[in-house]
Enzyme design. Structure first.
Site, PDB file in Angstrom:
ATOM      1  N   GLY A  24       0.801  -1.212   0.000  1.00  0.00           N
ATOM      2  CA  GLY A  24       0.000   0.000   0.000  1.00  0.00           C
ATOM      3  C   GLY A  24       0.832   1.260   0.000  1.00  0.00           C
ATOM      4  O   GLY A  24       1.945   1.307   0.514  1.00  0.00           O
TER       5      GLY A  24
ATOM      6  N   ARG B  81     -10.382  -2.876  -2.630  1.00  0.00           N
ATOM      7  CA  ARG B  81     -10.778  -1.945  -1.563  1.00  0.00           C
ATOM      8  C   ARG B  81     -11.158  -0.621  -2.219  1.00  0.00           C
ATOM      9  O   ARG B  81     -11.024  -0.455  -3.441  1.00  0.00           O
ATOM     10  CB  ARG B  81      -9.605  -1.692  -0.610  1.00  0.00           C
TER      11      ARG B  81
END
Length: 405
Positions: free
Chosen positions: A153, A277
Site C-alpha cells: 500500500g 478496496r
C-alpha cells in the site's frame, strides 16, 4: 435495546469516516485490532484481538453476536479483507470471496490471472534473491519497476530503477532489514510503461468513476495530485471502463469496492494493479464532492444487506493536492492553512504534522505532510482554485545535523 454491532477489522485513515457512517446508520461500530489505542478517538469502541488469528476473531465475533447482534463485518484495510471474507462466510453474512481477495493481494498471482484472461499488463517477473532480480531486469530491460510482490500500500518499497546501480541498491534495501515483510520476501520486477495514470473506482460490478493520478518526481511514486472525474474522450472512457471490468471478471471480484490503477500508453490502457478496496483514503471524499455518491456509506450498506444507491447526483470536478517536503529535517513551522481554507471552492485543508516533527522521507505515502481539496464546476477552475490555495501554504525545515556537526 443495544444497537447491533458492525465489526471492522483493523483500519486505515478512512476508519473515522466508516465509524461515523456506521453510527449514522443506527449501528454500533466496533474495531477489532491488535493495537486498539490507534482508534481511541473514533466513534464506537475498539477491542484488542490478535487479528492474525482467525479463531480469536471468530471467538470475539461470536461473543458480540450473542450479546448485541452482528449486523456485518468489514474493513477499510486491504490486508484484512481476506480475513473479513472468511469471517463473513463463517457467520453467513454478506462479504467478499476470501480466495479472490487473497489472490488479488498477491501481486504476482494477480498478474498471472490478468495475463491468462488477456488483460493488458506490463511484462513482469518474480525474484526471491538478488541474482534472480538482476536476471529478470536483464530480460525485461531497464528502466524497470521493482517492488514487493505482496501488497504494502501507498507505494511502499516501489522504485523505478533506470541503471544497474539503482537496481542493486533497491534490491539490497528490499532484502535487508529496513523493509518490513509480512511474508517471505519476494520481489516483482515489471516493465515500466509510461503515460498518464488513471484510477477506476468500482462497486460490485459497476464502474463508479475514473480519475487521474499524478506523482512526484521519480524514482519514487509519492502522491501529488488526484482529480475526479478524469477529462477523457468518450472512446478513452469506454476503453478504460472495458479493461477495468475485465479485471473484475479475471480476478473473481465483483462484491464490494475495487480500485484499479492504469496507464494510458501507445497500446491503450494498461493495468498497473488492482486493489480490492476503496481507492486511497481521499478518493471517497473526491467522489462525494464530484458526483454526490458516498462510497463509504454504500459499502456499509452492502455489508449489512441494504439496497445501494449509486446514482450520480451532481457533476463537479474535485481534486486533492498532497503537500510533500523536498528534504529531510525538522519541521520548524507550517502556516497558511486557515487562509487556504478560506479560498472559495476549497473543501478541506489538513496538516498531518506539528512543528518540531522530524521529517524522514521514505519515498512513499508517509512523505505527505498535509493536503488541500478543492471542487469547482470545471477541471480548469478546480485546478486554479487548488493552486491558489496551495500557494498560500508555506513551511520551513531545518536539515538534520550532518555527521561531525
Amino acid at each position: 435495546m443495544a444497537r447491533r454491532a458492525l465489526v471492522m477489522i483493523e483500519g486505515t485513515r478512512s476508519s473515522r469516516h466508516y465509524a461515523q457512517e456506521v453510527e449514522r446508520l443506527g449501528l454500533h461500530p466496533i474495531i477489532l485490532s491488535a493495537n486498539p489505542s490507534r482508534f481511541d478517538n473514533l466513534a464506537g469502541e475498539s477491542i484488542r484481538v490478535d487479528t492474525g488469528n482467525l479463531d480469536a476473531l471468530i471467538h470475539e465475533c461470536s461473543r458480540l453476536l450473542a450479546t448485541q447482534g452482528l449486523a456485518g463485518i468489514t474493513s477499510p484495510s486491504e490486508s484484512a479483507n481476506g480475513t473479513v471474507g472468511k469471517l463473513c462466510h463463517h457467520f453467513g453474512l454478506p462479504g467478499p470471496n476470501p480466495t479472490s481477495i487473497e489472490r488479488c493481494c498477491d501481486k504476482f498471482t494477480q498478474r498471472q490471472l490478468l495475463a491468462e484472461a488477456g488483460v493488458p499488463i506490463p511484462a513482469y517477473r518474480m525474484a526471491t534473491n538478488a541474482k534472480e532480480v538482476e536476471r529478470s531486469a536483464a530480460e525485461i530491460g531497464l528502466p524497470a519497476i521493482v517492488k514487493p510482490a505482496a501488497d504494502t500500500g501507498g507505494s511502499s518499497g516501489v522504485r523505478l530503477c533506470r541503471r544497474l546501480d539503482e537496481l542493486a541498491e533497491h534490491t539490497t534495501y528490499l532484502f535487508g532489514e529496513k523493509h518490513v515483510w509480512q511474508s517471505s520476501p519476494r520481489i516483482l520486477i515489471e516493465e515500466f510503461v509510461d503515460g498518464p495514470q488513471y484510477m477506476a473506482e468500482t462497486m460490485g460490478n459497476e464502474l463508479i468513476t475514473i480519475g487521474t493520478m499524478d506523482f512526484g518526481p521519480p524514482p519514487h511514486f509519492v502522491y501529488r495530485e488526484w482529480t475526479i472525474p478524469a477529462p477523457l474522450t468518450v472512446d478513452e472512457y469506454e476503453r478504460i471502463a472495458e479493461v477495468s471490468l475485465s479485471c473484475l471478471r479475471a480476478l473473481g471480484l465483483g462484491w464490494g469496492p475495487t480500485d484499479i490503477e492504469l496507464r494510458w500508453t501507445e497500446r491503450g490502457p494498461v493495468v498497473i494493479e488492482v486493489n480490492p478496496r476503496l481507492g486511497g483514503w481521499a478518493v471517497p471524499q473526491l467522489v462525494r464532492l464530484a458526483h454526490g455518491i458516498d462510497l463509504v456509506t454504500e459499502h456499509i450498506k452492502l455489508v449489512i444487506a441494504e439496497e445501494l444507491d449509486l446514482r450520480r447526483r451532481q457533476s463537479q470536478t474535485a481534486a486533492v493536492r498532497f503537500l510533500v517536503p523536498e528534504r529531510d529535517g525538522t519541521l520548524d513551522w507550517i502556516t497558511g492553512g486557515s487562509q487556504a481554507a478560506a479560498v472559495s471552492g476549497v473543501a478541506d485543508v489538513k496538516f498531518y504534522v506539528e512543528p518540531k516533527t522530524p521529517i524522514d522521507l521514505k519515498g512513499d505515502y508517509r512523505d505527505c505532510i498535509g493536503h488541500v481539496v478543492a471542487t469547482s464546476p470545471t477541471p480548469a477552475q478546480a485546478a486554479a482554485t487548488l493552486q491558489h490555495a496551495v500557494d498560500l501554504i508555506d513551511w520551513s525545515i531545518t536539515p538534520f545535523p550532518t555527521l561531525g556537526e
